[in-house]
Design an enzyme around this catalytic site. Structure first.
Site, PDB file in Angstrom:
ATOM      1  N   GLU A   1       0.890  -1.173   0.000  1.00  0.00           N
ATOM      2  CA  GLU A   1       0.000   0.000   0.000  1.00  0.00           C
ATOM      3  C   GLU A   1       0.917   1.209   0.000  1.00  0.00           C
ATOM      4  O   GLU A   1       1.756   1.350   0.886  1.00  0.00           O
ATOM      5  CB  GLU A   1      -0.920  -0.017   1.219  1.00  0.00           C
ATOM      6  CG  GLU A   1      -1.877  -1.217   1.234  1.00  0.00           C
ATOM      7  CD  GLU A   1      -2.768  -1.302   0.001  1.00  0.00           C
ATOM      8  OE1 GLU A   1      -3.060  -0.254  -0.608  1.00  0.00           O
ATOM      9  OE2 GLU A   1      -3.145  -2.419  -0.390  1.00  0.00           O
TER      10      GLU A   1
ATOM     11  N   CYS B   1      -1.879   8.689   4.654  1.00  0.00           N
ATOM     12  CA  CYS B   1      -1.856   8.384   3.222  1.00  0.00           C
ATOM     13  C   CYS B   1      -3.168   8.812   2.578  1.00  0.00           C
ATOM     14  O   CYS B   1      -3.227   9.082   1.393  1.00  0.00           O
ATOM     15  CB  CYS B   1      -1.631   6.898   3.026  1.00  0.00           C
ATOM     16  SG  CYS B   1      -2.575   5.941   4.196  1.00  0.00           S
TER      17      CYS B   1
HETATM   18  P1  NAD Z   1       8.980   5.183   3.175  1.00  0.00           P
HETATM   19  O1  NAD Z   1       8.739   4.569   1.856  1.00  0.00           O
HETATM   20  O2  NAD Z   1      10.029   6.217   3.299  1.00  0.00           O
HETATM   21  O3  NAD Z   1       9.334   4.062   4.247  1.00  0.00           O
HETATM   22  C1  NAD Z   1       8.519   2.922   4.418  1.00  0.00           C
HETATM   23  C2  NAD Z   1       9.356   1.798   4.956  1.00  0.00           C
HETATM   24  O4  NAD Z   1      10.261   1.402   3.935  1.00  0.00           O
HETATM   25  C3  NAD Z   1      10.210   2.175   6.169  1.00  0.00           C
HETATM   26  O5  NAD Z   1      10.263   1.069   7.050  1.00  0.00           O
HETATM   27  C4  NAD Z   1      11.567   2.411   5.538  1.00  0.00           C
HETATM   28  O6  NAD Z   1      12.633   2.228   6.437  1.00  0.00           O
HETATM   29  C5  NAD Z   1      11.559   1.337   4.478  1.00  0.00           C
HETATM   30  N1  NAD Z   1      12.547   1.482   3.410  1.00  0.00           N
HETATM   31  C6  NAD Z   1      13.077   2.592   2.889  1.00  0.00           C
HETATM   32  N2  NAD Z   1      13.959   2.248   1.923  1.00  0.00           N
HETATM   33  C7  NAD Z   1      13.955   0.889   1.845  1.00  0.00           C
HETATM   34  C8  NAD Z   1      14.626  -0.094   1.073  1.00  0.00           C
HETATM   35  N3  NAD Z   1      15.505   0.251   0.139  1.00  0.00           N
HETATM   36  N4  NAD Z   1      14.354  -1.395   1.298  1.00  0.00           N
HETATM   37  C9  NAD Z   1      13.447  -1.761   2.224  1.00  0.00           C
HETATM   38  N5  NAD Z   1      12.806  -0.888   2.995  1.00  0.00           N
HETATM   39  C10 NAD Z   1      13.049   0.410   2.803  1.00  0.00           C
HETATM   40  O7  NAD Z   1       7.556   5.739   3.689  1.00  0.00           O
HETATM   41  P2  NAD Z   1       7.219   6.517   5.024  1.00  0.00           P
HETATM   42  O8  NAD Z   1       7.827   7.889   4.934  1.00  0.00           O
HETATM   43  O9  NAD Z   1       7.495   5.703   6.231  1.00  0.00           O
HETATM   44  O10 NAD Z   1       5.629   6.622   4.898  1.00  0.00           O
HETATM   45  C11 NAD Z   1       5.022   7.559   4.086  1.00  0.00           C
HETATM   46  C12 NAD Z   1       4.565   6.952   2.785  1.00  0.00           C
HETATM   47  O11 NAD Z   1       3.739   5.833   3.065  1.00  0.00           O
HETATM   48  C13 NAD Z   1       3.702   7.883   1.967  1.00  0.00           C
HETATM   49  O12 NAD Z   1       4.048   7.763   0.617  1.00  0.00           O
HETATM   50  C14 NAD Z   1       2.294   7.379   2.212  1.00  0.00           C
HETATM   51  O13 NAD Z   1       1.380   7.696   1.200  1.00  0.00           O
HETATM   52  C15 NAD Z   1       2.527   5.920   2.337  1.00  0.00           C
HETATM   53  N6  NAD Z   1       1.464   5.249   3.082  1.00  0.00           N
HETATM   54  C16 NAD Z   1       0.533   4.559   2.364  1.00  0.00           C
HETATM   55  C17 NAD Z   1      -0.512   3.917   3.016  1.00  0.00           C
HETATM   56  C18 NAD Z   1      -1.552   3.163   2.250  1.00  0.00           C
HETATM   57  O14 NAD Z   1      -2.334   2.441   2.865  1.00  0.00           O
HETATM   58  N7  NAD Z   1      -1.587   3.284   0.934  1.00  0.00           N
HETATM   59  C19 NAD Z   1      -0.585   3.968   4.409  1.00  0.00           C
HETATM   60  C20 NAD Z   1       0.398   4.666   5.106  1.00  0.00           C
HETATM   61  C21 NAD Z   1       1.426   5.292   4.426  1.00  0.00           C
END
Ligand code: NAD
Length: 543
Positions: A293, A327
């Site tokens: 998501e 989100c």
């Molecule tokens: P992010 O993508 O920066 O991080 C998400 C996770 O991915 C974290 O645990 C981070 O450490 C990890 N990550 C980062 N680089 C990685 C890699 N190379 N390999 C594996 N893991 C890695 O997102 P965020 O800032 O934590 O959250 C915000 C984002 O999440 C926004 O884009 C928001 O829209 C989205 N979001 C979506 C939903 C949904 O249901 N669609 C819900 C909540 C948040």
């Protein structure tokens, strides 16, 4: 063995407490946040039932008070990622063989621990760690996570009850096996409930998991794990690792036993995980399930027949609660010319009453954004607003990182519907508004559909029934969660299964049987009671 068909308890949504002055929950949360805020918690990784400390530490600091230290977490290396995979695989057979009611009981117990004795622990942690006010912490860390744990058990029971038809003489059965391997759960910063749901949904279905929380939420992650351990989760079923995302992912995605990824976060990170899985596709024992998501650019469109006060209130609540870091937060709005001045006036009046500051002061509606990098990225959008581009900040626009990462709720009026802030996910307290000529309603619907690559949430406001129906039809693929005359945030487990398509994710609907089904690999079993004992069929007989 159980000589009974158990029924799981009928789930109910956890009631949201008010935290109004004089309530016991208000005093309890204040006391909890104060106590937690004055200590520094040591946060180990948790692998195979063991607490693992490396001494290589990362800091946990409240976003609204970045000089205060509330926790230190131990960072792991590639070796720890590999240890976590081994621990998950070691625990797999026993957990997969554990009867459903035994697995379910762990999560039902976790739900009751969280609803009761741990409520203000996880609320307090979320308040400090993610800068959520009392209400935002309550609906997330307490209620939504309790709901995930209670409702998923019911959804799993319903899923298991789906069985094929058996004609006379045979018995056809479907076994919902867990996946063959381990699941990698990667969680975002913005919801404690999502951090709790992503590792536990696959675990409920009999899988074992390696969980990597976002670095900024190791603090609340630590308390989620404490609740699960107290609830009796066996060793190795969920293994929590910390450290460089790149290094951890490199190890996990190379493992031939990777059976699934349960991700929530940005579209870019999910795309990179998917690409790596694609590059390694020949190496896996089974095709990994990829459930993600991701981002959003959620809209509110008002028809000229809509109620301006309802539109303005949805914009204020939908865009600025939790600093726009949901989100589902509204971040682009389309308002008809005939209504704009009324909507603007009501919004200005409401926004002028919003207070911003630390969540420990309960009168604050808006708190800080999560960290330095979010602050820099959001404020760059605000600073980049220029009249020559037809854009103007009409409310808010100020920010300060002196004590915490504070950004005022900001409204940008954009002359052009394709202005940068109308199209890109900003993930902060920034709403862009485009005012359209009333007669261009139909054209504007097409613009809403085409403006962004995302399709997570959206809201349509209209009193005219035909306008609602027309907009819902044109925007059929523009949102996975569509709201009619309501703000686009606040999905409740069991009521509005959540998720979007296009660049917003695989739309496997967190908090529903759809998501749980992805963590199973069904086996069909046909049993014939009296098998044939010779090969010829009747048509072969001599007339
Ligand atoms: P992010 O993508 O920066 O991080 C998400 C996770 O991915 C974290 O645990 C981070 O450490 C990890 N990550 C980062 N680089 C990685 C890699 N190379 N390999 C594996 N893991 C890695 O997102 P965020 O800032 O934590 O959250 C915000 C984002 O999440 C926004 O884009 C928001 O829209 C989205 N979001 C979506 C939903 C949904 O249901 N669609 C819900 C909540 C948040």
């Amino acid at each position: 063995m159980t000589n009974a068909t158990y029924r799981v308890p009928v789930p109910q949504n956890e009631p949201i407490l008010s935290y109004a002055p004089g309530t016991p929950e208000r005093e309890a949360l204040k006391a909890s946040a104060k106590e937690m805020g004055s200590a520094v918690v040591d946060i180990p990784m948790f692998i195979g039932g063991q607490e693992v400390r490396t001494g290589k530490l990362g800091d946990c600091r409240p976003p609204h008070d970045h000089q205060r230290l509330i926790g230190r977490y131990h960072k792991g290396t590639k070796k720890h990622a590999a240890d976590a995979v081994r621990a998950a695989l070691k625990a797999r057979r026993a957990w997969a063989a554990t009867p459903f009611h035994e697995r379910a009981a762990v999560f039902l117990r976790a739900a009751e621990l969280l609803a009761g004795p741990y409520r203000q622990v996880l609320n307090g942690a979320t308040m400090l760690c993610q800068s959520k006010n009392a209400y935002q912490a309550e609906i997330d860390a307490a209620c939504e996570l309790v709901d995930f744990w209670r409702w998923n058990v019911k959804f799993a029971e319903d899923l298991y009850a789906h069985q094929p038809y058996s004609p006379r003489g045979q018995w056809n059965r479907l076994e919902f096996r867990p996946l063959e391997g381990f699941v990698y759960a990667v969680t975002p910063f913005n919801f404690t409930a999502i951090a709790g749901n992503l590792p536990t949904a696959p675990a409920l279905m009999g899988n074992t998991v390696v969980w990597k929380p976002a670095a900024s939420t190791m603090y609340s992650g630590h308390f989620i794990l404490e609740i699960l351990r107290k609830a009796g989760l066996p060793d190795g079923v969920i293994n929590m690792v910390a450290g460089s995302s790149g290094e951890i992912s490199e190890v996990l995605l190379q493992s031939p036993d990777l059976a699934g990824i349960h991700f929530t976060g940005s579209t870019g990170v999910f795309n990179s995980l998917w690409k790596t899985v694609g590059d390694n596709i020949g190496n896996y024992r089974t095709y990994p399930r990829l459930i993600g998501e991701t981002g959003g650019k959620d809209f509110i469109i008002a028809h000229p027949s809509a109620d301006p006060a309802a539109v303005a209130t949805a914009l204020v609540r939908g865009s600025f609660e939790y600093q726009g870091q949901k989100c589902s937060a509204a971040s682009r709005a389309y308002i008809p010319e005939s209504m704009w001045l009324k909507v603007k006036k009501i919004m200005e009046e409401q926004l002028s009453r919003i207070k911003m500051g630390p969540p420990e002061d309960f009168s604050n509606y808006v708190n800080a954004v999560i960290d330095r990098s979010a602050y820099d990225s959001i404020t760059a959008y605000i600073a980049g607003v220029k009249p020559r581009d037809g854009a103007k900040v009409i409310f808010g626009g100020k920010f300060s990182d002196e004590k915490g990462y504070f950004i005022e709720p900001t409204v940008i009026k954009a002359k052009h519907s394709d202005y940068k802030t109308m199209c890109e996910e900003i993930f902060g307290p920034v709403l862009s508004v485009h005012v359209y000529p009333d007669k261009k309603w139909a054209e504007t619907l097409k613009i809403v559909d085409k403006t962004s690559p995302y399709a997570l949430t959206g809201a349509i406001f209209a009193d005219e029934r035909a306008a609602l129906a027309e907009a819902a039809a044109v925007l059929v693929n523009a949102a996975g969660n569509l709201y009619l005359n309501d703000k686009p945030t606040g999905a409740v487990v069991g009521q509005q299964p959540f998720g979007g398509a296009r660049a917003s994710g695989t739309n496997d609907k967190a908090g529903s049987f759809i998501n749980l089904a992805r963590w199973t690999s069904p086996r069909t079993v046909k049993e014939t009671f009296v098998p044939a004992t010779d090969f010829p069929y009747p048509f072969m007989a001599k007339p």
